[in-house]
Design an enzyme around this catalytic site. Structure first.
Site, PDB file in Angstrom:
ATOM      1  N   ASP A   1       0.784  -1.317   0.165  1.00 11.93           N
ATOM      2  CA  ASP A   1       0.151  -0.110   0.103  1.00 11.93           C
ATOM      3  C   ASP A   1       0.935   1.320   0.198  1.00 11.93           C
ATOM      4  OD1 ASP A   1      -2.406   1.693   0.589  1.00 11.93           O
ATOM      5  OD2 ASP A   1      -1.489   1.689   2.651  1.00 11.93           O
TER       6      ASP A   1
ATOM      7  N   LYS B   1     -10.901   6.648  -2.989  1.00 11.20           N
ATOM      8  CA  LYS B   1     -11.324   8.119  -2.203  1.00 11.20           C
ATOM      9  C   LYS B   1     -12.817   8.638  -2.591  1.00 11.20           C
ATOM     10  CE  LYS B   1      -7.382   7.890  -0.670  1.00 11.20           C
ATOM     11  NZ  LYS B   1      -7.099   7.057   0.398  1.00 11.20           N
TER      12      LYS B   1
END
Ligand SMILES: *Cc1c(COP(=O)(O)O)cnc(C)c1O
Length: 631
Positions: A8, A49
């Site tokens: 990540d 997001k």
């Protein structure tokens, strides 16, 4: 072997404390006069997001605040406007927060020198990611494949699509050889869903959420509490391991590599996979003159006769240093007198051929009954040969011909020959202990096996189970000093279990443990059952994948199975290496008239292992061989 690591970004490899998304979200909502708490933001970090914005808008306080401030704009539209503002805000903070986290430099160096591929997945969109990539590259971090959910039809975490795509790009088919690392619950779930090893990092991660400076100001007790809390949340999500610093991946990868390497399963007909406890007995050294060792040897001899269902009044076990062939050579060389004797050898494979070779070497007069490799020896064929050769005094045959896996019907052949006063010798190397054998019922004179086959010991010695009255007549027959079976027998008998020459002490201790474990498993009956289950699973599974059997099912033993090459251009070496890298060692074929390979069902091998193997072969057949597979 760990082949790749999928990482990540924010909170894991860059952006200590995962500050950038927090600041940007806070500012984006503030732009619309909504005050968002950091706690609300951190709950769902790791999602893509836009999804994250939508989730936060579902919070009752947030949605009512929006409706109060912007009654004209519906909530569905709000998400898009806030998301647009988020993109503006994140650009302002990315540069400050794209700094590599501590430990990254060491980790990158390790991955490079060990040829471990690096890939990333992220909740950022492509435009944001591109900015981070440039900044990371300046610091020496250049992961080869970088995936956003825009590349996976907007399917992001916790689904596995982004990791799946990364693996595909890296040409990796087995996710068990991949580690996924992240600092959020969604990261851990993504890794688990993809079938990778899923590892959580806590220092500088979202769950602690502090900048490096803030974290360093905590006292040790507070830091420990932060670690423990974050670790517990990631563990709860299913993390396989938790690390503090990204550099802690280095020892972890080394230990996973060791584990994955340490126990390759030998699907071979011996040496085979032994239990850990059998191996552990060999950590202690023993003297050969030692009374305990001699007693152990006597116990082993006693147990072997019992496994053969025989009484010690009639049968004895003679152990002989060396591999199985040493036992065969000792038996042929000692059993057959130098004068007035002829040996008939029935051969339908490589081990029958080996007996012929031994007879040639030792100049033992012999006749051969040659049977095709894919057929069993029959009593009728043996009797026909005997009728033509009344001079035959001894007869030898292999029980399980490991060449193909054929089981020759000794129950029919041996008693019939014993009735004719022919002395019988059975090479039961790969069947004794794995298939029930009754020495007394067979009236067999010699039966040979070895330490490293179905009893599941380690290599080191062979075993000859002999009818006492027959063996006692063989003094002076031997063609070799070291392989004199009669003298070997006398030394064990006359010296309370003392071996004649230096013996494989470690192997004998391991074998004694293997005998105890055979007993614990439920004896030969239970072991046969397990081998049969393995064999059936393997055979049926392989046939479903399009691999044909070499021999007919009704002569197939539960010991080892031969399969034909699926195509004429099949590359066995490549297939072997593929399976070896994934923990399975199989065996090349030995049949002369067709191209084949063999897979053993014996040793410390379970149905689970066979299923894992079949899965690998399925993948290989589909992806590497590109062959169509049935249901
Ligand atoms: C394993 C085996 C042998 C012995 O081979 P070595 O390599 O000498 O241990 C002999 N016969 C059969 C049928 C076997 O399976």
């Amino acid at each position: 072997m760990i082949e790749a690591i999928v990482l990540d970004w924010a909170g894991t490899t860059v952006d200590y404390g995962s500050r950038a998304p927090i600041i940007a979200f806070k500012n984006a909502f503030a732009h619309f006069s909504i005050d968002l708490s950091e706690e609300t933001i951190r709950q769902d970090v790791g999602l893509d997001k836009l999804t994250h914005v939508r989730k936060m808008l579902q919070e009752p306080e947030v949605s009512s605040s929006w409706e109060a401030n912007h009654p004209a704009i519906p909530l569905a539209k709000a998400a898009e406007e806030i998301y647009a503002q988020f993109q503006v805000e994140i650009n302002k903070v990315l540069a400050d927060t794209a700094q590599l986290k501590p430990g990254m430099t060491d980790f990158i160096k390790f991955a490079n020198t060990h040829h471990i591929q690096l890939a990333t997945t992220t909740g950022y969109n492509q435009a944001m990611l591109n900015q981070i990539l440039t900044l990371a590259a300046k610091q020496g971090y250049n992961p080869a494949y970088n995936i956003t959910s825009e590349q996976t039809n907007h399917v992001g975490r916790p689904n596995s699509d982004m990791v799946d795509l990364a693996l595909k790009k890296m040409n990796i088919s087995d996710p068990a050889h991949v580690i996924k690392v992240g600092d959020t619950v969604n990261d851990i779930l993504e890794g688990k869903n993809a079938g990778t090893i899923s590892i959580g990092v806590v220092d500088g991660g979202n769950l602690i959420g502090l900048s490096q400076q803030e974290f360093n100001h905590l006292d040790i007790g507070e830091r420990d509490r932060c670690h423990a809390k974050a670790a517990a949340i990631l563990k709860e999500a299913g993390a396989d391991e938790i690390i503090n610093n990204i550099a802690d991946l280095i020892p972890l990868i080394e230990s996973i590599d060791d584990q994955q390497h340490e126990i390759p399963l030998l699907l071979t007909p011996g040496p085979l996979t032994t239990s850990r406890t059998v191996k552990e007995t060999m950590l202690i050294d023993h003297g050969t003159w030692d009374d305990d060792y001699k007693e152990l040897t006597q116990w082993v001899r006693h147990e072997l006769v019992a496994i053969g269902n025989a009484s010690e009044d009639n049968y004895t076990a003679v152990l002989m240093q060396g591999s199985g062939s040493f036992g065969v050579e000792a038996t042929l060389g000692t059993a057959i007198p130098k004068q007035n004797a002829t040996l008939l050898i029935a051969a339908n494979g490589a081990y029958g051929e080996r007996m012929i070779e031994i007879a040639d070497y030792l100049a033992i007069p012999h006749i051969v009954l040659q049977v095709p490799e894919d057929q069993a020896v029959t009593l009728a064929a043996v009797e026909e040969t005997l009728a033509a050769h009344p001079e035959v005094t001894h007869f030898a045959v292999v029980h399980c011909e490991t060449t193909t896996g054929i089981l020759n019907p000794i129950e029919a052949i041996i008693p019939a020959l014993a009735d004719k006063s022919i002395i019988t010798i059975v090479d039961a190397m790969s069947s004794f202990g794995g298939v029930p054998i009754d020495l007394e019922k067979l009236h067999v004179d010699y039966l040979i096996t070895s330490s490293n086959k179905c009893v599941q010991g380690v290599p080191g010695f062979s075993i000859v189970l002999a009818k006492k009255t027959t063996l006692q007549e063989t003094e002076g027959n031997a063609r070799s000093l070291a392989l004199d079976l009669y003298q070997q027998y006398r030394t064990f008998e006359d010296h309370d279990g003392k071996w004649r020459f230096t013996s494989p002490t470690h192997g004998v201790y391991a074998f004694a443990e293997a005998l105890r474990e055979l007993e614990q498993e439920g004896g030969v009956t239970a072991r046969t059952h397990r081998y049969h289950t393995n064999e059936t699973l393997l055979q049926e599974g392989m046939q479903k994948l399009g691999y044909e059997l070499v021999i007919n099912q009704n002569v197939q033993s539960p010991i080892i199975t031969s399969f034909k090459y699926p195509t004429t251009s099949f590359n066995f070496r490549a297939f072997y290496e593929y399976l070896k890298e994934r923990g399975f060692i199989i065996y090349p074929g030995k049949v002369s008239k067709c191209d084949s390979f063999r897979i053993g069902n014996i040793g410390e091998v379970s149905a689970d292992d066979i299923n894992r193997l079949l899965n690998l072969i399925k993948t290989y057949t589909k992806e590497k061989l590109q062959l169509p597979i049935g249901s």
